[in-house]
Write an enzyme that holds these catalytic residues in place. Structure first.
Site, short mmCIF file in Angstrom:
data_model
loop_
_atom_site.label_atom_id
_atom_site.label_comp_id
_atom_site.label_asym_id
_atom_site.label_seq_id
_atom_site.Cartn_x
_atom_site.Cartn_y
_atom_site.Cartn_z
N LYS A 191 36.39 54.64 19.79
CA LYS A 191 35.87 55.43 20.88
C LYS A 191 36.74 55.34 21.96
O LYS A 191 37.23 54.32 22.59
CB LYS A 191 34.57 54.47 21.52
CG LYS A 191 33.75 55.46 22.55
CD LYS A 191 33.17 54.86 23.55
CE LYS A 191 33.83 54.29 24.84
NZ LYS A 191 34.35 55.34 25.61
N GLY A 243 41.03 47.18 27.77
CA GLY A 243 40.50 47.79 28.81
C GLY A 243 40.20 46.65 29.85
O GLY A 243 41.15 45.69 30.11
N SER A 244 39.51 46.74 30.88
CA SER A 244 39.38 45.92 32.01
C SER A 244 38.90 44.27 31.66
O SER A 244 38.00 44.58 30.68
CB SER A 244 38.64 46.50 33.11
OG SER A 244 37.39 46.73 32.78
N THR A 245 39.24 43.49 32.30
CA THR A 245 38.49 42.23 32.24
C THR A 245 36.84 42.11 32.56
O THR A 245 36.38 41.39 31.60
CB THR A 245 39.44 40.98 32.89
OG1 THR A 245 40.57 41.19 32.83
CG2 THR A 245 38.78 39.68 33.21
N GLY A 248 35.57 43.43 29.47
CA GLY A 248 35.87 42.74 28.33
C GLY A 248 34.94 41.53 28.36
O GLY A 248 34.30 41.05 27.42
N GLU A 266 42.08 42.81 24.77
CA GLU A 266 43.32 42.93 25.65
C GLU A 266 43.02 43.50 27.00
O GLU A 266 42.62 44.55 26.94
CB GLU A 266 44.02 43.98 24.76
CG GLU A 266 44.51 43.80 23.42
CD GLU A 266 45.65 42.62 23.33
OE1 GLU A 266 46.18 42.14 24.04
OE2 GLU A 266 45.70 42.15 22.03
N CYS A 301 48.87 47.77 32.02
CA CYS A 301 48.50 46.41 32.06
C CYS A 301 49.51 45.21 32.38
O CYS A 301 49.37 44.34 32.95
CB CYS A 301 47.87 45.96 30.67
SG CYS A 301 48.78 46.65 29.31
N GLU A 399 44.23 43.30 40.23
CA GLU A 399 44.71 44.41 39.37
C GLU A 399 44.34 45.56 40.07
O GLU A 399 43.37 46.06 40.15
CB GLU A 399 44.21 44.36 38.05
CG GLU A 399 45.12 45.32 37.11
CD GLU A 399 44.60 45.49 35.57
OE1 GLU A 399 43.50 45.53 35.43
OE2 GLU A 399 45.76 45.59 35.08
#
Ligand code: NAD
Length: 497
Positions: A191, A243-245, A248, A266, A301, A399
């Site tokens: 995706k 993607g983003s924390t 995640g 990641e 990242c 971030e």
């Protein structure tokens, strides 16, 4: 690099026919009810394609196709060297379509064409080649055992792998997942981000033409809901997420709420780039520091978004840094001379500018700080540097994912290491020093998945594992270690007598 001009790329873009359907079970398909979303170019905001907006029906259908292909062993049952040959054919086809794919990526993600033609698309092809080449050379183990036993330790494909990826390096981040997952025999449902789905959709056809059987590689464009449905799906064995924390953390919860599928993450970063007083080459370090935060519009990242500089050399270093930053001027991404492209969309643009507003209150603006206007239209931000940033300020902790650098001065090596590690992330870090002992000692103390010494962002080849400590994620992309994510370990014990 080829010698095409802005006009050449614009002409090519005008002639491009863009596929927006999902690719499932070997065929392009519309989403049920012909649902679509507009895929817009960050370059000028124009609609590039209406893209299938996949939801529950498509997720179920794709996972079913992937499962069937896996159970029928059309891919995992092939000898490794047959899989290798097919993957190499696919990689060659990606290379043969370099201009088309790079153009799609630039139009879709606003990345400079000079980068997509030299980094993103060749990098994805190389990744497929690397894992293809590895797969017929890796064996299992024969474990020491009782003399009447033979103990085999083998790795087997895990089954159906869902890969959910972001928009900053669309084709490359996808390749880091699907190449190792496919090489070891899994079926994959990819995706892509709803902000940059086009190259993933296009390479699915190339995979099919190269000989990857139907159902083995599926691409489902759609929003976060499609990602969530994959992460919750009871017949997905593994989810590999970049993607983003924030998302995640949700992915881990979805796995827990459903079938405890394997979860590999990641995630984000706030990487420190430490310039010690004995830095061997301030000019080179300044160039690298500028590249670390301004390359890819800071949408990286691993962005070196915290520059820690020894107080004694700070003024001299910042002079050089500002000069190096002049090499990054926002421009039309289709112009091969452009080093800095467009911000992906309005939401990200607003987010970056709002951090810049915070920065104006928290620190001293040294460079940039404004939106930039580019003739093509679109959303652009100037390279921005804040000096005298406190390490607990928002711009130094969160971030931003844009071209905004925080400069923090320090007095001792211990203080630098303490500030560097004072973050919830741990993706990457760098240290600049002339002293070998300091280099090793500081590298050991930095809590990050990758540490660079006297360089930044080196290691573009596939040999180095890539991933994070702490809330930058778990598991590693790239290198042979990536195969651990997509295989189960099996012990087989044979009694001889
Ligand atoms: P994001 O987390 O918003 O989205 C990533 C993907 O997840 C997209 O495909 C999105 O559609 C999907 N998604 C969104 N909500 C979801 C949900 N609830 N359930 C399942 N899937 C969902 O991230 P982004 O804005 O696309 O990318 C930027 C982030 O990616 C940054 O934090 C960056 O650091 C990180 N990143 C990390 C690496 C790495 O290797 N560590 C590499 C590139 C980007």
């Amino acid at each position: 690099m080829n010698d095409m001009t802005l006009t050449d790329w614009q002409a090519k873009a005008a002639a491009l026919s863009i596929e927006g359907r999902a690719f499932v079970d070997g065929v392009y398909r519309d989403a049920s009810g012909s649902r679509t979303f507009d895929c817009k170019s960050p370059i000028d905001g124009r609609v590039l394609a209406r893209v299938a907006d996949c939801g529950e029906a498509e997720v179920d259908f794709a996972v079913e196709a992937a499962r069937r292909a896996f159970d029928e062993r059309t891919w995992c049952g092939l000898d490794p060297r047959r899989r290798k040959a097919i993957l190499l054919r696919w990689a060659a086809s990606i290379r043969a379509h370099l201009d088309e794919l790079a153009l799609l990526e630039t139009l879709d993600a606003g990345k400079p064409i000079g980068d997509t033609t030299t980094v993103d698309v060749p990098g994805a092809a190389y990744c497929v080649e690397w894992f293809a080449e590895a797969i017929d050379k890796i064996g299992g183990e024969v474990a020491p055992a009782d003399q009447h036993l033979v103990g085999l330790v083998t790795r087997e494909p895990i089954g159906v792998v869902a890969a959910v990826v972001p928009w900053n390096f669309p084709i490359l981040m996808a390749a880091w997942k699907f190449a190792p997952a496919l090489a070891v025999g899994n079926s994959v449902v990819l995706k892509p981000s709803e902000k940059s789905p086009l190259t993933a959709i296009r390479i699915a056809q190339l995979a099919h033409e190269a000989g990857i059987p139907a159902g083995v590689f599926n691409v489902l464009p759609g929003g976060g809901e499609a990602g969530k449905l994959l992460a919750l799906h009871r017949d997905v064995d593994c989810i590999a997420f970049t993607g983003s924390t924030k998302v995640g953390k949700l992915i881990m919860q979805y796995a827990g709420q459903s079938n405890l599928k394997r979860v590999w993450l990641e995630l984000g970063g706030k990487s420190p780039n430490i310039v010690l007083a004995d830095c061997p080459d301030l000019d080179r370090a300044a160039k690298a520091a500028a590249g670390a935060i301004f390359y890819n519009m800071g949408e990286m990242c691993t962005a070196g978004s915290r520059l820690l500089v020894a107080r004694g050399i700070k003024e001299a270093f910042l002079d050089k840094l500002v000069r190096a930053a002049a090499g990054y001027r926002p421009g039309n991404p289709l112009d091969p001379r452009t080093s800095m492209g467009a911000i992906i969309d309005r939401a990200q643009f607003d987010r970056v500018l709002s951090y810049i507003e915070d920065g104006r209150k928290e620190a001293s603006l040294l460079l940039g700080g404004e939106a930039a206007s580019v003739v093509s239209g679109g959303l652009y931000v100037e390279p921005t540097i804040f000096d005298e940033v406190r390490h607990d300020a928002g711009i130094a902790r969160e971030e931003i994912f844009g071209p905004v650098l925080s400069v923090i001065a320090f007095d001792t090596v211990d203080e630098a290491v303490r500030i560097a590690n004072d973050t919830e992330y741990g993706l990457a870090a760098a240290v600049w020093t002339s002293d070998l002992t300091t280099a090793h000692e500081v590298s050991r103390r930095l809590r990050a998945g990758t540490v660079w010494v006297n360089c930044y962002d080196e290691g573009g080849d596939m040999n180095f594992p890539f991933g994070g400590y702490r809330q930058s994620g778990n598991g590693r992309d790239k290198s042979l270690h990536a195969l651990e994510k997509y295989t189960e370990l099996k012990s087989t014990l044979l009694r001889l007598r």
